[in-house]
Design an enzyme around this catalytic site. Structure first.
Site, PDB file in Angstrom:
ATOM      1  N   ASP A   1     -11.927 -27.841  14.806  1.00 48.61           N
ATOM      2  CA  ASP A   1     -10.678 -27.159  13.964  1.00 48.61           C
ATOM      3  C   ASP A   1     -11.021 -26.017  13.332  1.00 48.61           C
ATOM      4  OD1 ASP A   1      -8.765 -26.985  12.623  1.00 48.61           O
ATOM      5  OD2 ASP A   1      -9.392 -27.932  10.483  1.00 48.61           O
ATOM      6  N   SER A   2     -10.341 -25.087  13.730  1.00 45.83           N
ATOM      7  CA  SER A   2     -10.495 -23.700  13.289  1.00 45.83           C
ATOM      8  C   SER A   2     -11.568 -23.689  11.524  1.00 45.83           C
ATOM      9  CB  SER A   2      -9.521 -22.842  11.936  1.00 45.83           C
ATOM     10  OG  SER A   2      -8.691 -23.714  11.411  1.00 45.83           O
TER      11      SER A   2
ATOM     12  N   TYR B   1      -6.638 -20.315  12.184  1.00 46.97           N
ATOM     13  CA  TYR B   1      -6.402 -20.072  13.467  1.00 46.97           C
ATOM     14  C   TYR B   1      -3.611 -19.551  13.409  1.00 46.97           C
ATOM     15  CZ  TYR B   1      -9.814 -21.430  16.084  1.00 46.97           C
ATOM     16  OH  TYR B   1     -10.281 -22.604  16.704  1.00 46.97           O
ATOM     17  N   GLY B   2      -3.383 -20.125  11.973  1.00 50.76           N
ATOM     18  CA  GLY B   2      -2.060 -19.691  11.547  1.00 50.76           C
ATOM     19  C   GLY B   2      -1.399 -18.093  12.154  1.00 50.76           C
TER      20      GLY B   2
ATOM     21  N   CYS C   1      -6.257 -29.855  14.697  1.00 50.24           N
ATOM     22  CA  CYS C   1      -5.712 -28.987  14.448  1.00 50.24           C
ATOM     23  C   CYS C   1      -4.077 -28.520  14.904  1.00 50.24           C
ATOM     24  CB  CYS C   1      -6.560 -27.628  15.190  1.00 50.24           C
ATOM     25  SG  CYS C   1      -6.025 -26.126  14.564  1.00 50.24           S
ATOM     26  N   ASN C   2      -3.328 -28.637  14.423  1.00 44.77           N
ATOM     27  CA  ASN C   2      -2.130 -28.653  14.808  1.00 44.77           C
ATOM     28  C   ASN C   2      -1.311 -27.224  15.435  1.00 44.77           C
ATOM     29  OD1 ASN C   2      -0.240 -31.414  13.492  1.00 44.77           O
ATOM     30  ND2 ASN C   2      -1.925 -30.598  12.298  1.00 44.77           N
ATOM     31  N   THR C   3      -2.218 -25.934  14.981  1.00 48.15           N
ATOM     32  CA  THR C   3      -1.969 -24.853  15.364  1.00 48.15           C
ATOM     33  C   THR C   3      -2.622 -24.275  17.286  1.00 48.15           C
ATOM     34  OG1 THR C   3      -2.648 -24.241  12.860  1.00 48.15           O
ATOM     35  CG2 THR C   3      -2.072 -22.463  14.389  1.00 48.15           C
TER      36      THR C   3
ATOM     37  N   CYS D   1      -0.684 -30.293   9.846  1.00 46.42           N
ATOM     38  CA  CYS D   1      -1.937 -29.075   9.373  1.00 46.42           C
ATOM     39  C   CYS D   1      -2.731 -30.288   8.636  1.00 46.42           C
ATOM     40  CB  CYS D   1      -1.833 -27.802   8.566  1.00 46.42           C
ATOM     41  SG  CYS D   1      -3.752 -27.129   7.794  1.00 46.42           S
TER      42      CYS D   1
HETATM   43  N1  DGL Z   1      -6.124 -27.415  10.932  1.00 45.60           N
HETATM   44  C1  DGL Z   1      -5.143 -26.409  10.813  1.00 45.60           C
HETATM   45  C2  DGL Z   1      -3.962 -27.727  11.368  1.00 45.60           C
HETATM   46  O1  DGL Z   1      -4.205 -28.591  11.602  1.00 45.60           O
HETATM   47  C3  DGL Z   1      -4.805 -25.151  11.060  1.00 45.60           C
HETATM   48  C4  DGL Z   1      -5.664 -24.278   9.782  1.00 45.60           C
HETATM   49  C5  DGL Z   1      -5.416 -22.939  10.101  1.00 45.60           C
HETATM   50  O2  DGL Z   1      -4.074 -22.637   9.516  1.00 45.60           O
HETATM   51  O3  DGL Z   1      -6.688 -22.236  11.041  1.00 45.60           O
HETATM   52  O4  DGL Z   1      -3.307 -26.999  12.095  1.00 45.60           O
END
Ligand code: DGL
Length: 295
Positions: free
Chosen positions: A34-35, A66-67, A98-100, A212
């Site tokens: 993840d980020s 990452y967003g 991480c969804n992003t 997220c």
């Molecule tokens: N945990 C990350 C996700 O599931 C995002 C957090 C970020 O913006 O880095 O999207």
């Protein structure tokens, strides 16, 4: 040769027309990426589902959040970090927790590496199935709500639902703060989640999908601050089941997860309370693999 994998393809008969066979390995290595700290919500479930696995948790905290990255920058970043992690840990399977990143980078990762990648994407199909009012909200980063992938999930699985996309700008950072033992103001949290709660034509939102992986870290507080009760969907259990299915030899009841390690690409936020929280996830060993984010 990978010494930690669950299986290895051995082609002793290369060129003879016979197919390679598979030798089961006792302790597969699962890399959860993840980020930042959000992937811990997936790691916890994955460790439970695969008790015999060796787990490496990797947080690209130098790139967090990452967003805020452009799509091009994010693809380049994740490929570069993954290159380093794969070379160092030789995972048998990678969970992009991480969804992003998953909603954008999975095709490039699968094209680049000969390893299974499991992604984490907005749980729009289960949300569409669960709603009774027909109104669901997708709580995610600004990056995830802007993705074509997310729009396609909505068109495919929730075309008959009223879907509200909420790109929260601060929530992932607040979740990190909370895990580090820093104060997080209820009023700020309430403002971040408020757009998820919509009332229209006598109906109101009854399902919120946590899209997220950071957000389940704040779930109890969000439930308390919600203007009315809703069903919150956390995809972590489904992801963990998928990992366990793919690594069926990882199910070894009684065999504890060993040598779990956490890797940070920066490590600047590794405070005492955070180290304690990591240890609570079984991550007592913490490594820093410096990878500054290029401007
Ligand atoms: N945990 C990350 C996700 O599931 C995002 C957090 C970020 O913006 O880095 O999207």
């Amino acid at each position: 040769m990978n010494s930690l994998g669950t299986t290895m393809q051995v082609d002793l008969l290369a060129g003879t027309g016979y197919r390679p066979f598979t030798i089961p390995r006792p302790q597969p290595t699962i890399l959860v990426f993840d980020s930042g700290l959000g992937g811990l919500t997936v790691l916890g479930r994955t460790t439970q589902a695969c008790p015999g696995a060796h787990i490496v948790y990797a947080a690209d905290d130098a790139g967090f959040p990452y967003g805020r990255l452009s799509e091009n920058a994010l693809i380049i970043r994740v490929l570069a970090v993954m290159e380093r992690l794969v070379a160092r840990f030789h995972p048998d399977l990678v969970v992009i927790a991480c969804n992003t990143a998953s909603t954008l980078v999975l095709p490039a990762l699968r094209a680049r590496f000969a390893i299974p990648f499991i992604g984490t994407v907005p749980a729009i199909k289960p949300a569409a199935a669960a709603t009774r009012s027909g109104m669901i909200s997708v709580l995610a980063t600004p990056g995830t709500v802007a993705r074509d992938y997310t729009r396609e999930l909505i068109e495919t699985y929730a075309a008959s639902r009223r879907v509200t996309l909420v790109g929260a700008t601060r929530l992932a950072g607040l979740a990190e703060q909370a895990l580090k033992g820093e104060a997080v103001d209820d009023a700020v949290l309430a403002t971040e989640i408020a757009p998820c709660f919509v009332e229209a034509d006598g109906r109101r939102t009854d399902v919120v999908t946590l899209s997220c992986t950071h957000y389940p870290l704040l779930l109890e507080r969000m439930k308390r601050l919600a203007p009315w009760p809703v069903e919150w969907i956390d995809p972590a259990p489904a992801i963990a089941r998928r990992v366990a299915d793919l690594l069926s030899s990882a199910r070894q009841p009684g065999l504890a997860c060993r040598d779990a390690a956490a890797v940070f690409t920066d490590g600047v936020g590794l405070t005492g309370p955070l180290r304690i929280a990591l240890a609570g996830y079984g991550l007592a060993q913490v490594v820093i693999e410096p990878m500054p984010l290029a401007n």
